[in-house]
Write a protein that holds these residues in place. Structure first.
Motif, PDB file in Angstrom:
ATOM      1  N   ASP A 104      68.278  28.695-107.845  1.00 30.34           N
ATOM      2  CA  ASP A 104      69.252  29.235-108.802  1.00 30.34           C
ATOM      3  C   ASP A 104      70.583  29.542-108.122  1.00 30.34           C
ATOM      4  O   ASP A 104      71.653  29.267-108.675  1.00 30.34           O
ATOM      5  CB  ASP A 104      68.699  30.488-109.481  1.00 30.34           C
ATOM      6  CG  ASP A 104      67.557  30.173-110.445  1.00 30.34           C
ATOM      7  OD1 ASP A 104      67.433  28.996-110.864  1.00 30.34           O
ATOM      8  OD2 ASP A 104      66.786  31.096-110.765  1.00 30.34           O
ATOM      9  N   ALA A 105      70.532  30.087-106.910  1.00 32.86           N
ATOM     10  CA  ALA A 105      71.762  30.419-106.183  1.00 32.86           C
ATOM     11  C   ALA A 105      72.551  29.155-105.837  1.00 32.86           C
ATOM     12  O   ALA A 105      73.772  29.114-105.995  1.00 32.86           O
ATOM     13  CB  ALA A 105      71.425  31.193-104.914  1.00 32.86           C
ATOM     14  N   VAL A 106      71.852  28.120-105.387  1.00 32.62           N
ATOM     15  CA  VAL A 106      72.536  26.877-105.016  1.00 32.62           C
ATOM     16  C   VAL A 106      73.100  26.179-106.251  1.00 32.62           C
ATOM     17  O   VAL A 106      74.215  25.644-106.207  1.00 32.62           O
ATOM     18  CB  VAL A 106      71.592  25.943-104.220  1.00 32.62           C
ATOM     19  CG1 VAL A 106      72.188  24.563-104.053  1.00 32.62           C
ATOM     20  CG2 VAL A 106      71.288  26.548-102.864  1.00 32.62           C
ATOM     21  N   GLY A 111      77.820  24.629-108.887  1.00 34.60           N
ATOM     22  CA  GLY A 111      78.289  24.381-110.245  1.00 34.60           C
ATOM     23  C   GLY A 111      77.572  23.204-110.893  1.00 34.60           C
ATOM     24  O   GLY A 111      78.124  22.536-111.769  1.00 34.60           O
ATOM     25  N   ALA A 112      76.339  22.961-110.479  1.00 32.58           N
ATOM     26  CA  ALA A 112      75.561  21.843-111.017  1.00 32.58           C
ATOM     27  C   ALA A 112      75.280  22.065-112.499  1.00 32.58           C
ATOM     28  O   ALA A 112      74.901  23.156-112.922  1.00 32.58           O
ATOM     29  CB  ALA A 112      74.251  21.697-110.254  1.00 32.58           C
ATOM     30  N   ALA A 113      75.501  20.981-113.290  1.00 31.92           N
ATOM     31  CA  ALA A 113      75.339  21.102-114.737  1.00 31.92           C
ATOM     32  C   ALA A 113      74.225  20.221-115.282  1.00 31.92           C
ATOM     33  O   ALA A 113      73.750  20.440-116.387  1.00 31.92           O
ATOM     34  CB  ALA A 113      76.649  20.758-115.431  1.00 31.92           C
ATOM     35  N   GLY A 114      73.812  19.224-114.540  1.00 28.63           N
ATOM     36  CA  GLY A 114      72.783  18.329-115.048  1.00 28.63           C
ATOM     37  C   GLY A 114      72.199  17.484-113.936  1.00 28.63           C
ATOM     38  O   GLY A 114      72.472  17.699-112.754  1.00 28.63           O
ATOM     39  N   MET A 115      71.414  16.498-114.330  1.00 31.23           N
ATOM     40  CA  MET A 115      70.721  15.652-113.359  1.00 31.23           C
ATOM     41  C   MET A 115      71.684  14.861-112.469  1.00 31.23           C
ATOM     42  O   MET A 115      71.324  14.470-111.375  1.00 31.23           O
ATOM     43  CB  MET A 115      69.772  14.689-114.080  1.00 31.23           C
ATOM     44  CG  MET A 115      68.500  15.339-114.575  1.00 31.23           C
ATOM     45  SD  MET A 115      67.565  16.180-113.264  1.00 31.23           S
ATOM     46  CE  MET A 115      67.082  14.802-112.262  1.00 31.23           C
ATOM     47  N   GLN A 116      72.914  14.629-112.921  1.00 27.31           N
ATOM     48  CA  GLN A 116      73.871  13.896-112.103  1.00 27.31           C
ATOM     49  C   GLN A 116      74.241  14.688-110.837  1.00 27.31           C
ATOM     50  O   GLN A 116      74.734  14.106-109.870  1.00 27.31           O
ATOM     51  CB  GLN A 116      75.137  13.520-112.899  1.00 27.31           C
ATOM     52  CG  GLN A 116      76.017  14.698-113.277  1.00 27.31           C
ATOM     53  CD  GLN A 116      75.615  15.371-114.585  1.00 27.31           C
ATOM     54  OE1 GLN A 116      74.531  15.129-115.123  1.00 27.31           O
ATOM     55  NE2 GLN A 116      76.478  16.236-115.093  1.00 27.31           N
ATOM     56  N   GLY A 140      60.991  18.809-107.561  1.00 28.28           N
ATOM     57  CA  GLY A 140      60.471  18.969-108.917  1.00 28.28           C
ATOM     58  C   GLY A 140      61.004  20.233-109.582  1.00 28.28           C
ATOM     59  O   GLY A 140      61.359  20.213-110.771  1.00 28.28           O
ATOM     60  N   LEU A 141      61.077  21.315-108.831  1.00 24.22           N
ATOM     61  CA  LEU A 141      61.597  22.571-109.386  1.00 24.22           C
ATOM     62  C   LEU A 141      63.090  22.461-109.717  1.00 24.22           C
ATOM     63  O   LEU A 141      63.540  22.987-110.730  1.00 24.22           O
ATOM     64  CB  LEU A 141      61.366  23.725-108.402  1.00 24.22           C
ATOM     65  CG  LEU A 141      59.920  24.155-108.224  1.00 24.22           C
ATOM     66  CD1 LEU A 141      59.796  25.143-107.049  1.00 24.22           C
ATOM     67  CD2 LEU A 141      59.372  24.772-109.482  1.00 24.22           C
ATOM     68  N   ILE A 142      63.824  21.749-108.877  1.00 22.70           N
ATOM     69  CA  ILE A 142      65.254  21.553-109.139  1.00 22.70           C
ATOM     70  C   ILE A 142      65.439  20.734-110.413  1.00 22.70           C
ATOM     71  O   ILE A 142      66.288  21.066-111.247  1.00 22.70           O
ATOM     72  CB  ILE A 142      65.960  20.881-107.935  1.00 22.70           C
ATOM     73  CG1 ILE A 142      65.964  21.833-106.734  1.00 22.70           C
ATOM     74  CG2 ILE A 142      67.381  20.457-108.299  1.00 22.70           C
ATOM     75  CD1 ILE A 142      66.401  21.193-105.444  1.00 22.70           C
ATOM     76  N   LYS A 143      64.632  19.689-110.584  1.00 21.07           N
ATOM     77  CA  LYS A 143      64.713  18.865-111.789  1.00 21.07           C
ATOM     78  C   LYS A 143      64.457  19.712-113.037  1.00 21.07           C
ATOM     79  O   LYS A 143      65.140  19.584-114.046  1.00 21.07           O
ATOM     80  CB  LYS A 143      63.714  17.716-111.741  1.00 21.07           C
ATOM     81  CG  LYS A 143      64.131  16.581-110.849  1.00 21.07           C
ATOM     82  CD  LYS A 143      63.085  15.486-110.810  1.00 21.07           C
ATOM     83  CE  LYS A 143      63.451  14.439-109.795  1.00 21.07           C
ATOM     84  NZ  LYS A 143      62.408  13.439-109.627  1.00 21.07           N
ATOM     85  N   GLN A 144      63.442  20.589-112.966  1.00 12.05           N
ATOM     86  CA  GLN A 144      63.149  21.471-114.097  1.00 12.05           C
ATOM     87  C   GLN A 144      64.330  22.365-114.422  1.00 12.05           C
ATOM     88  O   GLN A 144      64.673  22.541-115.590  1.00 12.05           O
ATOM     89  CB  GLN A 144      61.943  22.373-113.767  1.00 12.05           C
ATOM     90  CG  GLN A 144      60.617  21.683-113.798  1.00 12.05           C
ATOM     91  CD  GLN A 144      59.490  22.634-113.414  1.00 12.05           C
ATOM     92  OE1 GLN A 144      59.722  23.785-113.046  1.00 12.05           O
ATOM     93  NE2 GLN A 144      58.267  22.140-113.501  1.00 12.05           N
ATOM     94  N   ARG A 145      64.963  22.917-113.404  1.00 10.97           N
ATOM     95  CA  ARG A 145      66.102  23.817-113.603  1.00 10.97           C
ATOM     96  C   ARG A 145      67.310  23.083-114.160  1.00 10.97           C
ATOM     97  O   ARG A 145      68.029  23.627-114.991  1.00 10.97           O
ATOM     98  CB  ARG A 145      66.499  24.494-112.290  1.00 10.97           C
ATOM     99  CG  ARG A 145      65.471  25.472-111.776  1.00 10.97           C
ATOM    100  CD  ARG A 145      65.559  26.730-112.619  1.00 10.97           C
ATOM    101  NE  ARG A 145      64.968  27.838-111.912  1.00 10.97           N
ATOM    102  CZ  ARG A 145      64.127  28.674-112.488  1.00 10.97           C
ATOM    103  NH1 ARG A 145      63.768  28.515-113.736  1.00 10.97           N
ATOM    104  NH2 ARG A 145      63.633  29.674-111.809  1.00 10.97           N
ATOM    105  N   LEU A 146      67.545  21.862-113.697  1.00 14.83           N
ATOM    106  CA  LEU A 146      68.731  21.120-114.129  1.00 14.83           C
ATOM    107  C   LEU A 146      68.579  20.542-115.544  1.00 14.83           C
ATOM    108  O   LEU A 146      69.580  20.343-116.223  1.00 14.83           O
ATOM    109  CB  LEU A 146      69.055  20.003-113.130  1.00 14.83           C
ATOM    110  CG  LEU A 146      69.586  20.452-111.777  1.00 14.83           C
ATOM    111  CD1 LEU A 146      69.772  19.263-110.845  1.00 14.83           C
ATOM    112  CD2 LEU A 146      70.886  21.219-111.911  1.00 14.83           C
ATOM    113  N   THR A 147      67.347  20.273-115.950  1.00 12.52           N
ATOM    114  CA  THR A 147      67.150  19.721-117.297  1.00 12.52           C
ATOM    115  C   THR A 147      66.944  20.803-118.350  1.00 12.52           C
ATOM    116  O   THR A 147      66.979  20.513-119.540  1.00 12.52           O
ATOM    117  CB  THR A 147      65.954  18.746-117.328  1.00 12.52           C
ATOM    118  OG1 THR A 147      64.788  19.432-116.856  1.00 12.52           O
ATOM    119  CG2 THR A 147      66.218  17.525-116.485  1.00 12.52           C
TER     120      THR A 147
END
Length: 148
Positions: A104-106, A111-116, A140-147
């Protein structure tokens, strides 16, 4: 104390104790570190040495699985011992909550907004969590957070 000094001290202790399995595992790490330093013509810092340790632990886990599948319990036992020796030199693993907080901090920091933005987030996370968390699980956890 640097990780390299810690490894060399552990090597001396294993020699004095005549602990062949521990000594073999530590020598393998030191040999790999030396090989990388020669190949890249550089001196590895603690992060580089941690990356070597992570790689060697992963290789031994793969070997352990293959030996188990082949019914070679004697060789699997050696690999398991080497894994436990190498893991003593890795940093303390992150807990599930710490991993989620870090992700979450990263994400907020980049400023990540999506899978891109997955690559940007993974690069920043890898620098902070190398050797402390399974990067496949982290992905996998990052993908869940971004989607989400």
């Amino acid at each position: 104390m640097s990780l390299l000094v810690t490894l060399k001290d552990a090597q001396k202790e294993a020699m004095k104790a005549k602990d062949k399995l521990r000594l073999g595992a530590i020598r393998a790490v030191l040999a790999e570190i030396k090989q990388r330093e020669i190949d890249n013509q550089t001196t590895l810092d603690d992060a580089g040495i941690t990356a070597v340790l992570v790689k060697l632990v992963k290789q031994r886990r793969d070997s352990y699985t293959q030996y188990k599948d082949a019914g070679r319990e004697d060789l699997a036992e050696i690999e398991a011992t080497e894994i436990s020796v190498l893991e003593t030199f890795l940093p303390k693993p992150l807990s599930e909550d710490e991993i989620i907080e870090l992700i979450d901090a990263v994400i907020a920091q980049t400023g990540a907004a999506g899978m891109q933005d997955m690559g940007k987030v993974m690069g920043a996370i890898k620098a902070k969590a190398e050797g402390r968390a399974d990067m496949g699980k982290m992905s996998g956890l990052i993908k869940q957070r971004l989607t989400a």
